[in-house]
Design an enzyme around this catalytic site. Sequence first.
Site, PDB file in Angstrom:
ATOM      1  N   ASP A  40       0.817  -1.207   0.000  1.00 50.36           N
ATOM      2  CA  ASP A  40       0.000   0.000   0.000  1.00 50.36           C
ATOM      3  C   ASP A  40       0.858   1.269   0.000  1.00 50.36           C
ATOM      4  OD1 ASP A  40      -2.004  -1.851   0.317  1.00 50.36           O
ATOM      5  OD2 ASP A  40      -2.886  -0.906   2.092  1.00 50.36           O
ATOM      6  N   HIS A 183       3.510  -2.579   3.042  1.00 50.32           N
ATOM      7  CA  HIS A 183       3.524  -1.203   2.556  1.00 50.32           C
ATOM      8  C   HIS A 183       4.772  -0.924   1.725  1.00 50.32           C
ATOM      9  CE1 HIS A 183       0.427  -1.041   5.634  1.00 50.32           C
ATOM     10  NE2 HIS A 183       0.000   0.078   5.078  1.00 50.32           N
TER      11      HIS A 183
END
Length: 221
Positions: A40, A183
Amino acid sequence: MPAVLAAVAAAALTVTTVTASTAAPARAAACTGYVGLTFDDGPSGNTTKLLDALRRNGLRATMFNQGQYAAANPSLVRAQVAAGMWVANHSYTHPHLTRLSPAQIDSEISRTQQAVANAGGGTPKLFRPPYGETNATVKSAAARYGLTEIIWHVDSQDWNGASTDAIVQSAARLTDGQVILMHDWPANTLAAIPRIARTLASRGLCTGSISPQSGRAVAPS
C-alpha cells in the site's frame, strides 16, 4: 550412411521433444498454491528499490497506489507495470472514507482511477479502502467503478514498526489464496523480501494475482 544419420537425428528430436514436454509440467507442479503480496501507499521514493528486490527474487505483487502519488510520479507507476506488478486503487489522499460524504468518497475513488490510468497503470479492478475501513456506502461507490474491495488475511504490521523478522514470520502464515498487507515505504519490509521469497518457495507457494471475482490470490493469467 544417410539412413543412419536420419535415424540418429530422429532419435535426438524425440529426446528433445520429450524433455521439453516434461519440463513445463515440472515447473508448474512447483506451485502448490498462490498467495497475494500487496503493498500500500506507493509509489514513493522507495518504490524503485522495492521493485528491484521483488524482481530479483522472482516475486510479483499488487500495488495499492494512492492517487495523489500516482499523479505525481507517473514514471514509477509505469515501472510497477514494467516489473510485472498489478496496480490497484487505494484512494486519492488516504482519508477515513467512512467519515466522508458519498460525494467525497466517490471523488477519492474516481480521481485515483483516472490518475492511475493517466500514469500508464491501466484501469484498476481492485480497491483497498484506507485502514481497511469500509461500509455499504464505500462498497457501493467502489462497485460503481467496477472495483472489487480487497482487505487482507494477514497484516504484516510493517506500518506499526514490525521488525524484518516479524514481517517474514507474518508472510510464513499465508496459506493458499490468502493476501498479506504490506507497505511500499518501510525499510524493514524491503529487507524482508528475499527471506519471504525463500519461505514461500520452501512451502511450494507462488505469488499470484488477486481475483476480482473471489478476492483471493490465484495463478497469474
